[in-house]
Write a protein that holds these residues in place. Structure first.
Motif, PDB file in Angstrom:
ATOM      1  N   PRO A  82       0.804  -1.225   0.000  1.00 46.50           N
ATOM      2  CA  PRO A  82       0.000   0.000   0.000  1.00 46.50           C
ATOM      3  C   PRO A  82       0.842   1.282   0.000  1.00 46.50           C
ATOM      4  O   PRO A  82       1.882   1.352   0.638  1.00 46.50           O
ATOM      5  N   ASP A  83       0.367   2.240  -0.756  1.00 41.22           N
ATOM      6  CA  ASP A  83       0.911   3.592  -0.771  1.00 41.22           C
ATOM      7  C   ASP A  83      -0.246   4.498  -0.352  1.00 41.22           C
ATOM      8  O   ASP A  83      -1.240   4.601  -1.070  1.00 41.22           O
ATOM      9  N   ILE A  84      -0.122   5.116   0.792  1.00 40.41           N
ATOM     10  CA  ILE A  84      -1.240   5.868   1.368  1.00 40.41           C
ATOM     11  C   ILE A  84      -0.989   7.355   1.232  1.00 40.41           C
ATOM     12  O   ILE A  84       0.094   7.852   1.529  1.00 40.41           O
ATOM     13  N   THR A  85      -2.020   8.076   0.759  1.00 40.16           N
ATOM     14  CA  THR A  85      -1.972   9.537   0.713  1.00 40.16           C
ATOM     15  C   THR A  85      -3.094  10.090   1.580  1.00 40.16           C
ATOM     16  O   THR A  85      -4.191   9.527   1.620  1.00 40.16           O
ATOM     17  N   VAL A  86      -2.785  11.165   2.266  1.00 42.54           N
ATOM     18  CA  VAL A  86      -3.758  11.811   3.149  1.00 42.54           C
ATOM     19  C   VAL A  86      -3.845  13.276   2.752  1.00 42.54           C
ATOM     20  O   VAL A  86      -2.825  13.963   2.688  1.00 42.54           O
ATOM     21  N   GLN A  87      -5.055  13.723   2.459  1.00 43.74           N
ATOM     22  CA  GLN A  87      -5.293  15.138   2.167  1.00 43.74           C
ATOM     23  C   GLN A  87      -6.173  15.694   3.282  1.00 43.74           C
ATOM     24  O   GLN A  87      -7.134  15.025   3.704  1.00 43.74           O
ATOM     25  N   VAL A  88      -5.847  16.897   3.728  1.00 44.63           N
ATOM     26  CA  VAL A  88      -6.580  17.521   4.822  1.00 44.63           C
ATOM     27  C   VAL A  88      -7.059  18.890   4.378  1.00 44.63           C
ATOM     28  O   VAL A  88      -6.300  19.666   3.797  1.00 44.63           O
ATOM     29  N   ALA A  89      -8.326  19.179   4.650  1.00 46.30           N
ATOM     30  CA  ALA A  89      -8.883  20.512   4.406  1.00 46.30           C
ATOM     31  C   ALA A  89      -9.599  20.949   5.679  1.00 46.30           C
ATOM     32  O   ALA A  89     -10.101  20.116   6.443  1.00 46.30           O
ATOM     33  N   LEU A  90      -9.640  22.243   5.905  1.00 44.51           N
ATOM     34  CA  LEU A  90     -10.239  22.782   7.127  1.00 44.51           C
ATOM     35  C   LEU A  90     -11.252  23.863   6.777  1.00 44.51           C
ATOM     36  O   LEU A  90     -11.087  24.574   5.790  1.00 44.51           O
ATOM     37  N   ASP A  91     -12.254  23.975   7.616  1.00 49.46           N
ATOM     38  CA  ASP A  91     -13.264  25.009   7.429  1.00 49.46           C
ATOM     39  C   ASP A  91     -13.757  25.431   8.807  1.00 49.46           C
ATOM     40  O   ASP A  91     -13.852  24.609   9.717  1.00 49.46           O
ATOM     41  N   ALA A  92     -14.058  26.704   8.970  1.00 46.19           N
ATOM     42  CA  ALA A  92     -14.589  27.214  10.229  1.00 46.19           C
ATOM     43  C   ALA A  92     -15.648  28.253   9.924  1.00 46.19           C
ATOM     44  O   ALA A  92     -15.559  28.970   8.928  1.00 46.19           O
TER      45      ALA A  92
END
Length: 166
Positions: A45-55
């Motif tokens: 496995p090759d894992i990618t993580v994308q994170v976005a934020l909202d307030a």
């Protein structure tokens, strides 16, 4: 009375108050593509993580809703076959007081997600394990760097829009 009290100490600004009023999963999906497609053979496995934020501000004074959005994709390193895809929107409602207005935006998008992250990590670990994979323990997220990247991206976008087209 002046800036200093009788003991000579300077007057202290009011202390920042932050309280988590509630946490919730706003949206979540997990697709075990490996099982659905019946992929066979050795998988790395090759894992990618994308994170976005909202307030956003909520109606009661000093209340804010902060949403962390995680998109986690696992592909086989050899042939790029998708193994699983997880999307999680996890939110918190916070009571925040005594943060200067110019510091409120970074506070909401750095400190609040830091408070939510251990719960996100646990959900991701449980869901990947229950989905038939080894539990995925997310590495800590540098929310300060993430915030700075977003500010730089927005500045570049505004600069591009302001530049005259040739």
């Amino acid at each position: 009375m002046s800036e200093t009290e009788g003991n000579g100490a300077a007057a202290q600004p009011p202390q920042v108050k932050m309280q988590v009023l509630g946490q919730f999963i706003r949206d979540m999906s997990f697709e075990n593509i490996l099982v659905r497609k019946g992929v066979q053979g050795e998988m790395t496995p090759d894992i990618t993580v994308q994170v976005a934020l909202d307030a956003r501000k909520r109606q009661p004074d000093h209340q804010y809703e902060v949403i962390t959005k995680f998109t986690i994709s696992s592909k086989n390193k050899g042939d790029e076959t998708q193994l699983f895809l997880m999307e999680l929107e996890y939110g918190g409602v916070f009571h925040v007081e005594n943060v200067p207005e110019e510091q409120l935006h970074p506070f909401l998008l750095i400190e609040c997600p830091r408070m939510l992250f251990p719960f996100v990590r646990r959900i991701v670990s449980d869901v990947t394990r229950d989905g038939g994979f080894p539990p995925l323990n997310l590495e800590p997220v540098d929310f300060v760097a993430l915030y700075r990247q977003e500010i730089a991206r927005r500045a570049a976008e505004q600069q591009a829009q302001a530049a005259p087209a040739n």
